[in-house]
Design a protein around this motif. Structure first.
Motif, PDB file in Angstrom:
ATOM      1  N   ASP A 111      11.208  -2.796   3.687  1.00 26.76           N
ATOM      2  CA  ASP A 111      10.528  -1.644   4.786  1.00 26.76           C
ATOM      3  C   ASP A 111       9.407  -2.500   5.545  1.00 26.76           C
ATOM      4  OD1 ASP A 111      10.016   0.453   6.114  1.00 26.76           O
ATOM      5  OD2 ASP A 111       8.449   1.245   4.974  1.00 26.76           O
ATOM      6  N   VAL A 112       9.423  -1.975   6.830  1.00 26.24           N
ATOM      7  CA  VAL A 112       8.353  -2.932   7.783  1.00 26.24           C
ATOM      8  C   VAL A 112       7.663  -1.758   8.412  1.00 26.24           C
ATOM      9  CG1 VAL A 112       7.947  -4.341   9.706  1.00 26.24           C
ATOM     10  CG2 VAL A 112       9.781  -4.911   8.090  1.00 26.24           C
ATOM     11  N   ARG A 113       6.361  -1.695   8.192  1.00 28.33           N
ATOM     12  CA  ARG A 113       5.682  -0.890   8.823  1.00 28.33           C
ATOM     13  C   ARG A 113       4.536  -1.155   9.828  1.00 28.33           C
ATOM     14  NH1 ARG A 113       3.059   2.749   4.080  1.00 28.33           N
ATOM     15  NH2 ARG A 113       3.247   0.746   2.852  1.00 28.33           N
ATOM     16  N   GLY A 114       4.514  -0.412  10.981  1.00 26.16           N
ATOM     17  CA  GLY A 114       3.650  -1.110  12.079  1.00 26.16           C
ATOM     18  C   GLY A 114       2.459   0.042  11.928  1.00 26.16           C
ATOM     19  N   MET A 115       1.149  -0.805  12.373  1.00 32.30           N
ATOM     20  CA  MET A 115       0.025   0.305  12.010  1.00 32.30           C
ATOM     21  C   MET A 115      -1.100  -0.519  12.793  1.00 32.30           C
ATOM     22  SD  MET A 115      -0.578  -0.368   8.107  1.00 32.30           S
ATOM     23  CE  MET A 115       1.151  -0.138   7.851  1.00 32.30           C
ATOM     24  N   ASP A 116      -2.278   0.044  12.887  1.00 36.01           N
ATOM     25  CA  ASP A 116      -3.475  -0.732  13.453  1.00 36.01           C
ATOM     26  C   ASP A 116      -3.932  -1.928  12.412  1.00 36.01           C
ATOM     27  OD1 ASP A 116      -3.690   0.715  15.684  1.00 36.01           O
ATOM     28  OD2 ASP A 116      -4.931   2.338  14.644  1.00 36.01           O
ATOM     29  N   GLN A 117      -4.598  -2.819  12.765  1.00 39.56           N
ATOM     30  CA  GLN A 117      -4.964  -3.982  12.207  1.00 39.56           C
ATOM     31  C   GLN A 117      -5.852  -3.509  10.796  1.00 39.56           C
ATOM     32  OE1 GLN A 117      -4.908  -7.626  13.243  1.00 39.56           O
ATOM     33  NE2 GLN A 117      -6.661  -8.543  12.358  1.00 39.56           N
ATOM     34  N   GLY A 118      -6.861  -2.961  11.073  1.00 42.01           N
ATOM     35  CA  GLY A 118      -7.473  -2.451   9.977  1.00 42.01           C
ATOM     36  C   GLY A 118      -7.087  -1.532   8.572  1.00 42.01           C
ATOM     37  N   ILE A 119      -5.954  -0.816   9.009  1.00 43.19           N
ATOM     38  CA  ILE A 119      -5.086  -0.248   7.865  1.00 43.19           C
ATOM     39  C   ILE A 119      -4.213  -1.035   7.123  1.00 43.19           C
ATOM     40  CG2 ILE A 119      -3.375   1.674   7.707  1.00 43.19           C
ATOM     41  CD1 ILE A 119      -4.471   2.873  10.306  1.00 43.19           C
ATOM     42  N   LYS A 120      -3.608  -2.253   7.464  1.00 48.29           N
ATOM     43  CA  LYS A 120      -3.021  -2.877   6.738  1.00 48.29           C
ATOM     44  C   LYS A 120      -3.634  -3.635   5.810  1.00 48.29           C
ATOM     45  CE  LYS A 120      -3.203  -7.113   9.629  1.00 48.29           C
ATOM     46  NZ  LYS A 120      -2.457  -7.817  10.498  1.00 48.29           N
ATOM     47  N   TYR A 121      -5.000  -3.849   6.024  1.00 44.82           N
ATOM     48  CA  TYR A 121      -5.754  -4.561   5.023  1.00 44.82           C
ATOM     49  C   TYR A 121      -6.251  -3.546   3.651  1.00 44.82           C
ATOM     50  CZ  TYR A 121      -6.063  -8.964   7.348  1.00 44.82           C
ATOM     51  OH  TYR A 121      -5.714 -10.078   8.109  1.00 44.82           O
ATOM     52  N   ARG A 122      -6.583  -2.307   4.220  1.00 47.37           N
ATOM     53  CA  ARG A 122      -6.701  -1.173   3.125  1.00 47.37           C
ATOM     54  C   ARG A 122      -5.565  -1.157   2.396  1.00 47.37           C
ATOM     55  NH1 ARG A 122      -9.305   1.322   7.749  1.00 47.37           N
ATOM     56  NH2 ARG A 122      -7.937   2.728   7.926  1.00 47.37           N
ATOM     57  N   LEU A 123      -4.343  -1.096   2.724  1.00 52.54           N
ATOM     58  CA  LEU A 123      -3.120  -0.712   2.228  1.00 52.54           C
ATOM     59  C   LEU A 123      -2.831  -1.853   0.976  1.00 52.54           C
ATOM     60  CD1 LEU A 123      -0.643   0.313   4.715  1.00 52.54           C
ATOM     61  CD2 LEU A 123      -1.870   1.761   2.934  1.00 52.54           C
ATOM     62  N   ILE A 124      -3.112  -3.183   1.400  1.00 50.72           N
ATOM     63  CA  ILE A 124      -2.897  -4.320   0.694  1.00 50.72           C
ATOM     64  C   ILE A 124      -3.956  -4.305  -0.701  1.00 50.72           C
ATOM     65  CG2 ILE A 124      -4.138  -6.117   1.685  1.00 50.72           C
ATOM     66  CD1 ILE A 124      -1.356  -7.892   0.981  1.00 50.72           C
ATOM     67  N   ALA A 125      -4.987  -3.998  -0.197  1.00 46.91           N
ATOM     68  CA  ALA A 125      -6.389  -3.856  -0.982  1.00 46.91           C
ATOM     69  C   ALA A 125      -6.061  -2.902  -1.916  1.00 46.91           C
ATOM     70  CB  ALA A 125      -7.503  -3.573  -0.440  1.00 46.91           C
ATOM     71  N   GLN A 126      -5.246  -1.697  -1.726  1.00 44.93           N
ATOM     72  CA  GLN A 126      -5.015  -0.652  -2.839  1.00 44.93           C
ATOM     73  C   GLN A 126      -3.471  -0.745  -3.273  1.00 44.93           C
ATOM     74  OE1 GLN A 126      -5.133   2.673  -0.026  1.00 44.93           O
ATOM     75  NE2 GLN A 126      -7.190   2.595   0.450  1.00 44.93           N
ATOM     76  N   HIS A 127      -3.001  -2.047  -3.084  1.00 46.25           N
ATOM     77  CA  HIS A 127      -1.532  -2.301  -3.600  1.00 46.25           C
ATOM     78  C   HIS A 127      -0.706  -1.355  -3.078  1.00 46.25           C
ATOM     79  CE1 HIS A 127      -3.137  -5.326  -6.420  1.00 46.25           C
ATOM     80  NE2 HIS A 127      -4.162  -4.728  -6.460  1.00 46.25           N
ATOM     81  N   ASP A 128      -0.692  -0.712  -1.824  1.00 41.26           N
ATOM     82  CA  ASP A 128       0.172   0.082  -1.333  1.00 41.26           C
ATOM     83  C   ASP A 128       1.168  -0.489  -0.365  1.00 41.26           C
ATOM     84  OD1 ASP A 128      -0.752   2.378  -2.488  1.00 41.26           O
ATOM     85  OD2 ASP A 128      -2.160   2.858  -1.098  1.00 41.26           O
ATOM     86  N   THR A 129       1.035  -1.843  -0.414  1.00 38.33           N
ATOM     87  CA  THR A 129       2.099  -2.821   0.327  1.00 38.33           C
ATOM     88  C   THR A 129       2.072  -4.131  -0.425  1.00 38.33           C
ATOM     89  OG1 THR A 129       2.923  -3.483   2.692  1.00 38.33           O
ATOM     90  CG2 THR A 129       0.720  -3.751   2.067  1.00 38.33           C
ATOM     91  N   ASP A 130       3.163  -4.789  -0.235  1.00 34.47           N
ATOM     92  CA  ASP A 130       3.211  -6.108  -0.664  1.00 34.47           C
ATOM     93  C   ASP A 130       2.890  -7.215  -0.026  1.00 34.47           C
ATOM     94  OD1 ASP A 130       4.618  -4.873  -3.011  1.00 34.47           O
ATOM     95  OD2 ASP A 130       6.349  -4.505  -1.683  1.00 34.47           O
ATOM     96  N   VAL A 131       2.939  -7.151   1.414  1.00 35.08           N
ATOM     97  CA  VAL A 131       2.859  -8.344   2.325  1.00 35.08           C
ATOM     98  C   VAL A 131       2.085  -7.901   3.450  1.00 35.08           C
ATOM     99  CG1 VAL A 131       3.894 -10.363   3.447  1.00 35.08           C
ATOM    100  CG2 VAL A 131       5.168  -9.346   1.385  1.00 35.08           C
ATOM    101  N   VAL A 132       1.423  -8.789   4.168  1.00 33.79           N
ATOM    102  CA  VAL A 132       0.646  -8.381   5.475  1.00 33.79           C
ATOM    103  C   VAL A 132       0.703  -9.474   6.472  1.00 33.79           C
ATOM    104  CG1 VAL A 132      -0.793  -6.506   4.614  1.00 33.79           C
ATOM    105  CG2 VAL A 132      -1.655  -8.944   4.457  1.00 33.79           C
ATOM    106  N   SER A 133       1.122  -9.207   7.790  1.00 38.55           N
ATOM    107  CA  SER A 133       0.725 -10.234   8.621  1.00 38.55           C
ATOM    108  C   SER A 133      -0.527 -10.464   8.825  1.00 38.55           C
ATOM    109  CB  SER A 133       1.475  -9.915  10.119  1.00 38.55           C
ATOM    110  OG  SER A 133       0.671  -8.741  10.490  1.00 38.55           O
ATOM    111  N   VAL A 134      -0.904 -11.817   8.927  1.00 41.30           N
ATOM    112  CA  VAL A 134      -2.633 -12.075   9.295  1.00 41.30           C
ATOM    113  C   VAL A 134      -2.685 -13.238  10.352  1.00 41.30           C
ATOM    114  CG1 VAL A 134      -2.987 -11.678   6.642  1.00 41.30           C
ATOM    115  CG2 VAL A 134      -2.505 -14.048   7.410  1.00 41.30           C
TER     116      VAL A 134
END
Length: 303
Positions: free
Chosen positions: A194-217
């Protein structure tokens, strides 16, 4: 009488010459943009670009008499680029790889070659790329330390092998730009569950909470250090160099040549570590304009 007449004529000549010189100097100063004038600086919608826009604005106002309107957080790359082309803004921070690969759909090479291509391509549209700041903010992919250990991930090629089991969170434009995920799929056969597009700050919150596996940086993201992420190596060198600098309208530099000198004082003055530190400060709650001003003062670029 003759002597007085000669003195009078001499005095008139001196006064006339002085007036002409004063007018010429005044016109020259106005042309150079050291007194008066007004421009608008824009930025994209992520922390680093906003900080860079404030750095540019402070340098111009500190070193010239030009008033700078700050129109930051405009949107993604295409929004800022269109605003520049339409003269809604006169300059903004941009990256060589984005210019060459995304706007002009041309092949990128190394850092020097991509910079030369960006300048050449922009010239035909009466635009210029000036004052490279000294760092490249390339894209990459990152995972939690636990995910890296679980799948023994070190490179993009490693990630591609297990990508069907993982989810990717990224900013919106990463999902559809040719030089981002669509290109990664072709280069590495990297296809996520699955690939989810979002605002930059949200993706870091998700990976910090283990709600996603990979983030673009971005390589200069402050959140990489804050969240102790593991940045994977682009082992096939898919991502081009993204050297940061100033995209500006040629007519603006012609009207206000002092702008170029003010911005070139920033050339080569910002390292990747400097930028990551500034981004981290904003992520920790500091204002972008305050962070930019503090950096310039600390480097002795403004008082």
């Amino acid at each position: 009488m003759k002597l007085n007449k000669r003195l009078s004529m001499l005095l008139i000549c001196i006064l006339t010459t002085t007036a002409l010189l004063t007018t010429a100097c005044s016109n020259s100063a106005a042309t150079e943009g050291t007194t008066g004038g007004e421009i608008t600086i824009g930025s994209k919608n992520f922390t680093e670009n906003i900080v860079l826009a404030y750095l540019m604005a402070d340098m111009i106002e500190n070193r010239t008499g030009i008033k700078v309107n700050r129109k930051v957080n405009l949107g993604g790359s295409s929004v800022a680029w269109t605003a520049l082309q339409n003269n809604n803004i006169q300059l903004y921070p941009e990256y060589t790889g984005t210019i060459v690969a995304n706007y002009y759909q041309q092949e990128t090479t190394d850092s020097k070659g991509t910079l030369a291509s960006a300048k050449r391509l922009m010239k035909k549209d009466d635009l210029q790329f000036i004052a490279p700041f000294g760092f490249s903010n390339t894209y990459s992919l990152a995972v939690n330390q636990e995910t890296a250990q679980k799948y023994n991930l070190k490179t993009f090629s490693d990630l591609a092998k297990v990508s069907p089991n993982l989810e990717l969170a990224s900013e919106f434009e990463f999902t559809d730009r040719a030089d981002t995920y669509p290109g990664l799929k072709k280069k590495y056969n990297m296809i996520f569950k699955d690939v989810r597009g979002m605002d930059q700050g949200i993706k870091y919150r998700l990976i910090a909470q283990h709600d996603t596996d990979v983030v673009s940086v971005y390589s200069t993201d402050g959140q990489i250090k804050i969240n102790n992420l593991f940045v994977l190596k682009d082992d096939k060198n898919f991502f081009p160099p993204y050297d940061a600098g100033v995209a500006v309208r040629s007519e603006t530099l012609q009207k206000y040549p002092a702008i170029k000198g003010a911005l070139e004082a920033l050339q080569g003055k910002i390292t990747e570590q400097d930028m990551q530190m500034m981004n981290a400060k904003v992520d920790q709650g500091y204002r972008e304009d305050d962070v930019a001003h503090e950096f310039l003062v600390s480097k002795g670029l403004i008082k």
